[in-house]
Design a protein around this motif. Structure first.
Motif, PDB file in Angstrom:
ATOM      1  N   ASP A   1       0.821  -1.214   0.000  1.00  0.00           N
ATOM      2  CA  ASP A   1       0.000   0.000   0.000  1.00  0.00           C
ATOM      3  C   ASP A   1       0.852   1.260   0.000  1.00  0.00           C
TER       4      ASP A   1
ATOM      5  N   SER B   1       2.260   1.807  -3.325  1.00  0.00           N
ATOM      6  CA  SER B   1       1.316   2.304  -4.329  1.00  0.00           C
ATOM      7  C   SER B   1       1.238   3.819  -4.334  1.00  0.00           C
ATOM      8  N   ASP B   2       1.656   4.422  -3.236  1.00  0.00           N
ATOM      9  CA  ASP B   2       1.409   5.849  -3.079  1.00  0.00           C
ATOM     10  C   ASP B   2       2.697   6.657  -2.990  1.00  0.00           C
TER      11      ASP B   2
ATOM     12  N   VAL C   1       2.001   3.050  -9.637  1.00  0.00           N
ATOM     13  CA  VAL C   1       1.724   2.027  -8.622  1.00  0.00           C
ATOM     14  C   VAL C   1       2.729   0.884  -8.754  1.00  0.00           C
TER      15      VAL C   1
END
Lengths: 121, 275
Positions: free
Chosen positions: B31, B34-35, B105
């Motif tokens: 996660d 992804s950012d 991503v």
């Protein structure tokens, strides 16, 4: 300890491949950086197929984030007649899409869909 | 010359898996990856490179190399590239990265997982080298004793890694995203990774073993035997943490066991190195 050795051809070859791979990676990141925007999250919705399971209708939807920034807890609400169904998507990065399913008790061909909120990840 | 270079690279890859597997099975890392902004990606790669230079001064992944600064700098570039390859391969096998995702991503996840993998490459010698006197000792052991010691090490390692991953949600998340035929790919990857680690740790110097060392004597049978043990222990730990119970379908049990079998077999290989 071994005595001082010169780099072998094999070592040069693997170094060259490594440099090539890393330049690709760094180049790609640079390209991302150059094309990166700073638009906040914005969504578009698309309806997919409807499956009937017993008395219920499963409507597949695709949520797309057209912005550059990621969104968390994206809540999608669908309305058919008086019935409301909703689903929450945990994380939707920029320029990414995610499928979800809404369940209704009547045929959702005419469903109205809307994203009603999200939070900053 | 080519042979030795290939050995060194495999050595690095083995280290990457040993050190990187726990973080490859961590949802938060996916996660966060992804950012990531491009600036952070470059920053993290840079930081990892600096750490690698330091590691390469101390251990590194090459068997016989002088510790000159030039070498350390060049080896660190290779270590970073190997780490990136391992991260990329693992993310694809675990289906965390596919080509319908946005580029930032994909890159973010790869860059973030590259960090632990590359550090693992830098520590490969420290993680994998067995002392020479250890070998003589091992050769004097009887067939069954040697088998027992290796099997015990595998169980130990598989349990330690299995215990740390089995209770988390990652196993279910990964298993849920896989089509059934993908499990073959994971099994193949597990065997391949385990083989690389085993081969590098014990047979990397191409010294022929003169006496029997039990069921674990050849790299191939050692790999297969340890994979089977790891699968059993993956199953047991899953049951202990109630990830599976009487009501779980057979398909799901198989899914979960094979997904957890990958880190368990890597742990098993590490366990054999430890005993």
């Amino acid at each position: 300890m071994k005595k001082r050795e010169a780099r072998t051809t094999a070592e040069w070859v693997s170094l060259a491949i490594a440099v090539l791979l890393l330049s690709c990676l760094v180049g790609l990141i640079g390209w991302l950086w150059a094309t990166e925007g700073d638009e906040p999250a914005q969504f578009s919705l698309a309806m997919g197929e409807v499956r009937q399971v017993g008395e219920q209708f499963y409507l597949e939807i695709t949520v797309r984030n057209d912005g550059d920034q990621a969104a968390a807890a994206v809540e999608v609400v669908g309305k058919v007649d008086d019935q409301e169904s909703n689903v929450t998507i945990d994380l939707l990065p920029g320029h990414a899409e995610q499928s979800a399913t809404l369940i209704f008790s009547s045929d959702p061909k005419q469903a109205e869909l809307a994203v009603v909120g999200y939070s900053e990840p | 010359m080519w042979r030795r270079e290939f050995d060194d690279l495999l050595n690095g890859i083995a280290g990457a898996f040993l050190f990187g597997i726990p973080l490859l099975y961590t949802m938060e890392v996916w996660d966060i990856g992804s950012d990531l902004t491009p600036l952070h990606m470059l920053l993290y790669l840079g930081l990892t490179y600096i750490a690698l230079v330091a590691l390469n001064r101390a251990t590194g992944f090459r068997r016989n190399s002088d510790e000159t600064w030039g070498r350390s700098l060049a080896d660190s570039i290779e270590a970073l590239a190997l780490g990136a390859l391992v991260a990329c391969f693992s993310l694809i096998v675990l289906r965390r990265v596919s080509f319908d995702l946005a580029y930032d991503v994909i890159l973010g996840k790869v860059v973030l997982e590259t960090m632990p993998c590359a550090i693992g490459v830098g520590m490969a010698n420290g993680l994998l080298r067995r002392e020479d006197n250890d070998e003589e000792e091992a050769e004097q052991q009887s067939f069954w004793h040697a088998t027992l010691v290796d099997a015990g090490g595998t169980m130990l390692g598989a349990t330690v890694v299995g215990l740390s991953i089995a209770p988390t949600d990652e196993v279910g998340v990964i298993a849920a995203s896989l089509p059934p035929w993908w499990l073959w790919l994971i099994m193949a990857a597990s065997l391949l990774i385990s083989y690389v680690i085993v081969f590098q740790a014990e047979f990397g110097d191409h010294q022929q073993r003169k006496s029997d060392r039990g069921l674990f004597q050849s790299p191939l049978s050692e790999t297969i035997a340890s994979y089977i043990i790891s699968l059993v222990f993956a199953l047991v730990t899953l049951r202990v943490f109630n990830q599976i119970d009487e009501s779980t379908s057979l398909a799901q049990i198989i899914d979960y066991t094979i997904v957890l079998g990958l880190p368990a077999t890597v742990g098993g290989a590490a366990g054999r190195l430890a005993v």
